[in-house]
Write an enzyme that holds these catalytic residues in place. Structure first.
Site, PDB file in Angstrom:
ATOM      1  N   LYS A 184       0.877  -1.164   0.000  1.00  0.00           N
ATOM      2  CA  LYS A 184       0.000   0.000   0.000  1.00  0.00           C
ATOM      3  C   LYS A 184       0.918   1.218   0.000  1.00  0.00           C
ATOM      4  O   LYS A 184       1.605   1.507   0.983  1.00  0.00           O
ATOM      5  CB  LYS A 184      -0.904  -0.022   1.242  1.00  0.00           C
ATOM      6  CG  LYS A 184      -2.065   0.981   1.197  1.00  0.00           C
ATOM      7  CD  LYS A 184      -1.597   2.317   1.665  1.00  0.00           C
ATOM      8  CE  LYS A 184      -2.723   3.350   1.635  1.00  0.00           C
ATOM      9  NZ  LYS A 184      -2.200   4.730   1.824  1.00  0.00           N
ATOM     10  N   GLY A 241       5.357   3.829  10.732  1.00  0.00           N
ATOM     11  CA  GLY A 241       4.572   5.057  10.775  1.00  0.00           C
ATOM     12  C   GLY A 241       4.215   5.442  12.195  1.00  0.00           C
ATOM     13  O   GLY A 241       4.946   5.147  13.147  1.00  0.00           O
ATOM     14  N   SER A 242       3.081   6.076  12.353  1.00  0.00           N
ATOM     15  CA  SER A 242       2.669   6.618  13.646  1.00  0.00           C
ATOM     16  C   SER A 242       2.134   5.529  14.560  1.00  0.00           C
ATOM     17  O   SER A 242       1.718   4.453  14.116  1.00  0.00           O
ATOM     18  CB  SER A 242       1.580   7.668  13.437  1.00  0.00           C
ATOM     19  OG  SER A 242       0.382   7.049  12.973  1.00  0.00           O
ATOM     20  N   ARG A 243       2.109   5.841  15.857  1.00  0.00           N
ATOM     21  CA  ARG A 243       1.524   4.906  16.820  1.00  0.00           C
ATOM     22  C   ARG A 243       0.042   4.705  16.534  1.00  0.00           C
ATOM     23  O   ARG A 243      -0.455   3.583  16.566  1.00  0.00           O
ATOM     24  CB  ARG A 243       1.705   5.435  18.252  1.00  0.00           C
ATOM     25  CG  ARG A 243       1.225   4.434  19.313  1.00  0.00           C
ATOM     26  CD  ARG A 243       1.156   5.000  20.736  1.00  0.00           C
ATOM     27  NE  ARG A 243       2.418   5.524  21.212  1.00  0.00           N
ATOM     28  CZ  ARG A 243       2.710   5.659  22.511  1.00  0.00           C
ATOM     29  NH1 ARG A 243       1.837   5.280  23.430  1.00  0.00           N
ATOM     30  NH2 ARG A 243       3.851   6.178  22.885  1.00  0.00           N
ATOM     31  N   GLY A 246      -0.287   2.450  13.437  1.00  0.00           N
ATOM     32  CA  GLY A 246       0.121   1.084  13.734  1.00  0.00           C
ATOM     33  C   GLY A 246      -0.881   0.350  14.598  1.00  0.00           C
ATOM     34  O   GLY A 246      -1.208  -0.821  14.352  1.00  0.00           O
ATOM     35  N   GLU A 265       6.507  -0.600  13.256  1.00  0.00           N
ATOM     36  CA  GLU A 265       7.450   0.311  13.894  1.00  0.00           C
ATOM     37  C   GLU A 265       6.735   1.634  14.061  1.00  0.00           C
ATOM     38  O   GLU A 265       6.242   2.196  13.079  1.00  0.00           O
ATOM     39  CB  GLU A 265       8.705   0.470  13.037  1.00  0.00           C
ATOM     40  CG  GLU A 265       9.729   1.394  13.657  1.00  0.00           C
ATOM     41  CD  GLU A 265      10.687   1.953  12.641  1.00  0.00           C
ATOM     42  OE1 GLU A 265      10.936   3.182  12.681  1.00  0.00           O
ATOM     43  OE2 GLU A 265      11.177   1.184  11.788  1.00  0.00           O
ATOM     44  N   CYS A 302      13.329   7.861  12.583  1.00  0.00           N
ATOM     45  CA  CYS A 302      12.738   7.178  13.734  1.00  0.00           C
ATOM     46  C   CYS A 302      13.743   7.007  14.861  1.00  0.00           C
ATOM     47  O   CYS A 302      13.362   6.708  15.996  1.00  0.00           O
ATOM     48  CB  CYS A 302      12.166   5.821  13.310  1.00  0.00           C
ATOM     49  SG  CYS A 302      13.209   4.918  12.173  1.00  0.00           S
ATOM     50  N   GLU A 394       6.526  11.763  21.618  1.00  0.00           N
ATOM     51  CA  GLU A 394       7.410  11.979  20.479  1.00  0.00           C
ATOM     52  C   GLU A 394       6.993  13.244  19.728  1.00  0.00           C
ATOM     53  O   GLU A 394       5.819  13.435  19.419  1.00  0.00           O
ATOM     54  CB  GLU A 394       7.359  10.783  19.525  1.00  0.00           C
ATOM     55  CG  GLU A 394       8.250  10.940  18.301  1.00  0.00           C
ATOM     56  CD  GLU A 394       8.079   9.815  17.297  1.00  0.00           C
ATOM     57  OE1 GLU A 394       9.023   9.581  16.530  1.00  0.00           O
ATOM     58  OE2 GLU A 394       6.999   9.189  17.264  1.00  0.00           O
TER      59      GLU A 394
END
Length: 526
Positions: A184, A241-243, A246, A265, A302, A394
């Protein structure tokens, strides 16, 4: 190679029927052509069914064919030439030199996994021969080999348009394991994705592999991404990507009739611990290197050092002054997307306004018209850091927080308080060894990579590298997304008991026709 705005479903170029997505040149805030019409659930189903049909044929291909396929992808990416770098530069604002280096890393990853496939260690070939005379019970013939999980969904990352995207580490390791891949594409760089996707598609055709070995889709993550994770043909997911993103994928994967692993991640602030002797001896030079690392890639790594921990006193004051001076000399630079720039400005402003945070130094002011972020270093005390969870959030970009601790016990308390991290950095001199030895077990529980007297930005692609860590750095602390071990995310062990030799995988057949290193009755035979 002209861009077409097409998805790649197997061997076909397919125009989506949804709203067109356009990349944005962040330096000019200008829309780029062509548009990429979004796919639908029907497109997802078509790609997933092709991948399911391709799986057994692809995984049965000789290891040498698989290795050559990966090498051909690398060659096809290089054959695109400057067009790839120019388009990626337009879509991300990343400097040309950085993108050239990232292309080299992408090609290097593919070639590394070709070597991994040829070596065959990833199969964990293990033979426990039958012991028919053993008392009180005989032992059957037992043979173990790893097999691929099945088709894998990979989500392209915003901050690495090449190395963590269409043919990046997740794709390379999944293909090396024997898994078809559906990518994707990230909406921020669809043109780059198409160029690389066509390179992979060409490699599939050159090696006469089943067309479902690779597909590339476009669309909103909440629609195409969720549909992809939910499709029963998909057996694992790779995500950077972002929390929030994810965890949404983890939730979708766990809600399936057959839950599947999501290797996501997500978030990390990568603490840097400057121990007392090192701080006293070379604090100013450490501070300069820290700021250089902080602003590298406009802080969009990251592994960006978002936190510095040291013992309060004159030495930490000198470190902070040096960091403030260093950051004041840094210019503002364009971030990847308008959205990422806006999120950085919001996070940085929240720290700037926080009652318990002071500003150590600022670089050139941000330039909204060019999505250009200015760097900043903040400071607080350990007491306030431990009392305010929001200080651990973050901030994706060139902002960092210095935490002053009363003593080494408080340094230990801050380390214990931290969430899971991708990295933890130690600056140590010989006189710091005893104190650091006490801190090390905490960091082993908190981080996937611990480094000394260096900076965390920069992740070597090698056999020993770990790019992972406890939650929320990743959704699975037992794995890595970089390095040779990344292949193990997409494998599972199968034990074959008393099967005729002709039915066994070649890796565990009696004659060892592949010449692989194997464990035989508990002894390694190279």
């Amino acid at each position: 190679m002209p861009l077409t705005g097409s998805m790649l479903i197997g061997a076909q170029a397919v125009t989506g029927s949804g709203p067109a997505l356009h990349a944005i040149d962040p330096a000019r805030r200008a829309k780029l052509e062509p548009g990429y019409p979004a796919g639908t659930r029907d497109d997802v189903a078509r790609a997933a069914e092709l991948a399911r049909d391709a799986f057994d044929r692809y995984r049965a291909a000789p290891l040498e064919t698989r290795a050559q396929f990966l090498e051909t992808i690398a060659e096809e990416i290089l054959a695109i030439g400057d067009e790839l770098i120019e388009r990626a530069h337009q879509e991300t604002g990343l400097p040309v030199a950085r993108l050239q280096g990232e292309r080299g890393r992408t090609v290097g990853q593919l070639r590394l996994f070709a070597r991994v496939v040829r070596d065959g260690y990833f199969l964990d070939a293990t033979v426990d021969p039958a012991l028919p005379e053993r008392q009180p019970l005989p032992r059957p013939d037992l043979r173990l080999a790893n097999v691929p999980l099945g088709p894998v969904a990979v989500f392209g990352a915003s901050n690495f348009p090449l190395a963590f995207s269409v043919a990046g580490g997740d794709t390379a390791s999944a293909l090396a394991a024997g898994c078809p891949v559906i990518v994707k594409a990230h909406n921020a760089h669809p043109g780059t994705a198409e160029l690389v996707g066509r390179a992979v598609q060409k490699a599939v055709a050159k090696h006469k592999l089943p067309e479902g070995t690779f597909s590339l889709l476009y669309g909103a993550g909440a629609e195409i991404g969720t549909a992809l994770v939910e499709h029963p043909a998909i057996k694992a997911v790779g995500f950077t990507g972002s929390r929030r993103g994810g965890l949404a994928l983890v939730a979708a994967a766990n809600a399936r009739h057959e839950p599947i692993p999501v290797y996501a991640e997500m978030a990390s602030i990568n603490p840097v611990f400057v121990m007392p002797a090192a701080l006293a001896a070379r604090g100013e030079s450490i501070a300069q290197g820290f700021v250089d690392s902080l602003v590298m890639g406009v802080g969009q790594f990251c592994t960006n050092p978002g936190l510095v921990i040291g013992v309060a006193g004159p030495d930490l004051e000198r470190f902070s002054a040096a960091a403030g001076k260093a950051v004041a000399a840094k210019g503002a630079a364009t971030m990847l997307t308008p959205g990422i720039y806006a999120a950085y400005e919001e996070g940085e402003a929240a720290l700037a306004k926080h009652a318990k945070v002071s500003t150590v130094g600022r670089g050139e002011a941000s330039k909204p018209e060019a999505c250009a972020a200015g760097a900043v270093v903040f400071a607080t005390t350990a007491e306030e850091f431990l009392a305010h969870d929001e200080l651990e959030a973050e901030v994706f970009g060139p902002a960092s927080l210095i935490v002053a601790c009363k003593d080494l016990d408080q340094v230990q308390a801050v380390a214990e308080h931290l969430e899971g991290q991708l990295t933890a950095t130690l600056f140590v001199d010989d006189a710091d060894v005893a104190a650091t030895r006490a801190l090390l077990p905490v960091l082993e529980r908190k981080a996937g990579r611990i480094l000394a007297n260096g900076y965390p930005t920069g992740v070597e692609v090698s056999h020993a590298m770990v790019h992972g860590g406890p939650f929320p750095a990743t959704s699975n602390a037992a794995t890595t997304s970089v390095g040779a071990t990344a292949i193990r995310r997409f494998l599972r062990p199968v034990c074959y008991q008393n099967l005729p030799d002709a039915l066994l995988p070649q890796s565990v057949q009696a004659a060892n026709p592949l010449g692989l290193p194997r464990m035989v009755d508990g002894v390694l035979e190279a």
